[in-house]
Design an enzyme around this catalytic site. Structure first.
Site, mmCIF file in Angstrom:
data_model
loop_
_atom_site.group_PDB
_atom_site.id
_atom_site.type_symbol
_atom_site.label_atom_id
_atom_site.label_comp_id
_atom_site.label_asym_id
_atom_site.label_seq_id
_atom_site.Cartn_x
_atom_site.Cartn_y
_atom_site.Cartn_z
ATOM 1 N NE ARG A 110 -4.093 1.838 0.960
ATOM 2 C CZ ARG A 110 -5.110 2.073 0.139
ATOM 3 N NH1 ARG A 110 -5.184 1.523 -1.060
ATOM 4 N NH2 ARG A 110 -6.102 2.845 0.524
ATOM 5 C CB THR A 428 -8.994 -1.458 -8.029
ATOM 6 O OG1 THR A 428 -8.895 -0.221 -7.370
ATOM 7 C CG2 THR A 428 -8.135 -2.441 -7.313
ATOM 8 C CB THR A 446 -5.697 -0.059 -6.709
ATOM 9 O OG1 THR A 446 -6.561 0.977 -7.163
ATOM 10 C CG2 THR A 446 -5.074 0.369 -5.396
ATOM 11 C CD GLU A 448 -9.037 5.795 -5.061
ATOM 12 O OE1 GLU A 448 -9.751 4.876 -4.626
ATOM 13 O OE2 GLU A 448 -9.510 6.820 -5.558
ATOM 14 C CG ASP A 470 -8.584 5.235 -0.712
ATOM 15 O OD1 ASP A 470 -9.458 5.789 -1.406
ATOM 16 O OD2 ASP A 470 -8.132 4.107 -0.981
ATOM 17 C CB SER A 500 -12.435 -1.015 0.516
ATOM 18 O OG SER A 500 -12.838 0.196 1.066
ATOM 19 N N GLY A 520 -13.364 -2.063 -6.817
ATOM 20 C CA GLY A 520 -14.629 -1.349 -6.632
ATOM 21 C C GLY A 520 -14.681 -0.426 -5.426
HETATM 22 N N1 GLU Z 1 -8.414 2.894 -3.274
HETATM 23 C C1 GLU Z 1 -9.375 1.845 -3.095
HETATM 24 C C2 GLU Z 1 -9.022 1.015 -1.889
HETATM 25 O O1 GLU Z 1 -7.898 0.917 -1.526
HETATM 26 C C3 GLU Z 1 -9.440 0.966 -4.274
HETATM 27 C C4 GLU Z 1 -10.048 1.671 -5.401
HETATM 28 C C5 GLU Z 1 -10.887 0.827 -6.249
HETATM 29 O O2 GLU Z 1 -11.092 -0.340 -5.983
HETATM 30 O O3 GLU Z 1 -11.354 1.351 -7.226
HETATM 31 O O4 GLU Z 1 -9.869 0.458 -1.303
#
Ligand code: GLU
Length: 632
Positions: A110, A428, A446, A448, A470, A500, A520
């Site tokens: 991350r 993602t 991802t 993002e 985020d 997420s 998502g």
């Molecule tokens: N930035 C999101 C996350 O870390 C993911 C973005 C996405 O799934 O479109 O949860």
């Protein structure tokens, strides 16, 4: 169940036939109306969003690589064919099951906030959050990218191929060109329209990406060739000099220079605030982290998922535990798949869990996340008691798991009303791989938002993420016990924004039997819950579990998202209960790629999401038996 247009089914059939001629030892099982899986498949399965990337993974397995090698190669290949979703300018969570030691680990690559980040960095001179469209496409949103060091670490510890070997297919794809998919063509067109991929009227740093993806100045058509020479050269440099070439020297300098760009703000004084704060030192200091998964039992199955800084695993488990007391799957009690009762309890559990997620979850290296309390049986019982099969609660607020958490000082606090959640992209990519030894990689990766910030590093051909969006744009921390908030997801230097992402593995009798995940944004959590219920409670085969319509609610009191495949009758009944949903505002939710292993025969199956063109490739034979004549 969903029915797909005839032309699409014919196309898939044709693709399958052509592919089986080109790659005779790989069984290509593109999506069809039943579960994908060919009896006798033990040689490995690769499930991805794009066929070209699945082929890369299958070839690595065929050459003797393990799931970790294949995953590394697939991740680089996806940077080429699905550049709007993931790539070396971003990061992710790679969950691994190592068959030999029966261990599950999560490699967290991350992105981190730079050392100069401050809690109020997304606020303008009037102390208001910059509009999402501005802050999410400016350098201030760029987190220190983790993918390269993450993959290098995975290969080093568990792989058998070199970084150069897993980069080779992606180098070829980027320099020879890949065919543009329908989805990529749509996304390029959309990016050019909304300015994320530059704007032909104003020459700006956002044109760098536009010139790569639309070199003629107009959106390309599906089937056109996409050549990415700069990206190929960057991969060549990494293959030659190793991962450190990304974190120091000319690439690092170019990343730092690129994130100084920002969208035009209306306020002169604000312009500087939108510039990124990353330095060469931030890149030099970035480290991926190996973490233990979070886990819980659900109806006799052990479920492992990603730990903080992702909220994904904990929230998935929390929702499942809240639902465990309902007889999901039992038609006679009104809890069959897609019934109003089933959907209502799912929505109510999501609302309760997302209320807690908003307050309590963030990067555990910086804040105490009361994980034990959130999953504690007594706490779950107290929260699940709010769920009634035939009614909807008017207002849901977060609970207080601290008294149920042995690591937390028992605090009697009143939880501050949940503030607006960070807006986020819904993009993602997720892929899942199993090899013939039974090693599994399930990896969400991802940048993002779609196209990340839209800032491409000039001369190096990769996009920079906007992961720092985020974080909470407006700080939430409050120590006053009367309206306490731990500020779990407020910005801090070096901190990882709450994710997420929820790569997940299901075990039965200590054997892995399924692995999956989804893109998502925060809907990831609910896609993973939908799939888990479909597999365990509704007893669907994997492809049916993926195809089945999904629903998602990602906040305590916001709108419901309902896929368009639910019937109008169900929509109406949910509305009557008081669930507001935007009419088909979500065309689809998530894009799940999965593998399943038959417990008794060990046969490996794959499933992929046709919501995003998913592709599964399965290797029928193990390598030792392949190409050998049967003994007389
Ligand atoms: N930035 C999101 C996350 O870390 C993911 C973005 C996405 O799934 O479109 O949860």
């Amino acid at each position: 169940m969903t029915k797909w247009p005839k032309t699409m089914r014919r196309g898939l059939l044709l693709l399958t036939v052509m592919a089986s001629i080109l790659f005779p030892n790989i069984i290509i099982a593109t999506t069809h109306d039943h579960s994908i899986g060919i009896p006798g498949v033990h040689g490995g399965v690769v499930a991805t969003t794009e066929a070209a990337a699945a082929r890369v993974g299958a070839n690595i397995l065929r050459q003797g690589g393990n799931a970790i090698d294949a995953a590394a190669a697939v991740a680089f290949a996806l940077n080429v064919v699905e550049p709007q979703s993931s790539g070396i300018g971003g990061g992710g969570f790679m969950m691994m099951y190592l068959a030999k030691t029966k261990e599950t680990l999560v490699l967290d690559s991350r992105e981190t906030a730079p050392a100069l980040a401050t809690v109020d960095m997304f606020l303008d001179t009037q102390s208001e959050a910059f509009p999402y469209a501005i802050r999410s496409t400016s350098g201030i949103a760029v987190g220190v990218p983790g993918m390269i060091r993450g993959i290098a670490m995975a290969l080093d510890r568990w792989g058998t191929f070199s970084l150069a070997a897993v980069l080779a297919p992606a180098i070829q794809m980027a320099s020879d060109g890949v065919r543009i998919s329908q989805r990529l063509a749509n996304d390029i067109q959309e990016g050019m329209k909304d300015g994320r991929l530059g704007n032909e009227r104003t020459h700006s740093s956002y044109d760098v990406a536009r010139n790569v993806f639309a070199p003629q100045g107009i959106p390309p058509q599906p089937g056109d060739l996409l050549v990415q020479l700069d990206l190929a050269n960057t991969f060549r440099l990494l293959a030659k000099e190793g991962p450190e070439a990304f974190y120091s020297g000319k690439i690092a300098e170019a990343i730092v220079a690129t994130q100084h760009h920002a969208r035009k703000s209306t306020h002169q004084a604000d312009q500087k605030k939108l510039q990124g704060r990353m330095t060469i030192n931030d890149l030099a200091n970035y480290q991926p982290v190996i973490r233990q998964p979070v886990e819980a039992m659900y109806r006799g199955y052990r479920i492992q998922s990603s730990p903080p800084p992702s909220s994904g695993g904990l929230t998935v488990l929390h929702i499942l535990k809240l639902l465990e007391r309902f007889p999901l799957g039992d038609h006679s009690q009104g809890f069959g798949f897609g019934s109003t009762r089933t959907l209502n309890v799912m929505i109510e559990a999501m609302r309760l869990a997302f209320a807690d997620r908003a307050v309590w979850m963030g990067d555990e290296d910086f804040v105490d996340v009361p994980a034990e309390g959130l999953l504690n049986t007594a706490y779950i019982e107290s929260r699940s008691a709010f769920i009634h099969p035939d009614t909807r609660q008017e207002l849901i607020t977060a609970g207080n798991p601290l008294p149920f958490d042995s690591a937390s000082e028992s605090q009697s606090v009143h939880i501050q009303e949940t503030l607006a959640l960070p807006e986020e992209g819904l993009n993602t990519t997720h892929f899942t791989i199993i090899d013939q030894a039974g090693n599994i990689v399930t990896y969400t990766n991802t940048i993002e938002s779609k196209w990340g910030t839209g800032l491409m590093v000039p001369g190096f051909g990769f996009l920079l993420n906007n992961e720092l969006t985020d974080f909470n744009a407006v700080p939430t921390a409050d120590t006053d016990p009367k309206h306490f908030n731990p500020g779990a997801n407020d910005v801090a230097p070096g901190k990882r924004p709450r994710s997420s992402m929820a790569p997940t593995i299901v075990f039965h009798h200590n054997q892995p039997i399924a692995a999956y995940g989804s893109p998502g944004g925060s809907t990831i959590i609910n896609s993973v819950v939908n799939i888990t219920l479909n597999l365990i409670d509704h007893k669907m085969p994997i492809q049916e579990a993926i195809d089945a319509p999904r629903l998602s609610q990602t906040s305590a009191n916001g709108d419901l998202a309902l896929e368009k495949y639910f019937s109008l009758k169900i929509e109406k009944q949910l509305e009557e209960l008081g669930h507001q949903h935007k009419n088909h505002s979500f065309q689809t939710i998530g894009a799940v790629q999965a593998i399943v292993i038959d417990e008794t025969t060990g046969t490996q199956f794959g499933g992929a999401d046709r919501r995003r063109g998913g592709s599964v490739m399965s290797l029928k034979h193990d390598r030792s038996s392949y190409n050998k004549l049967p003994a007389n």
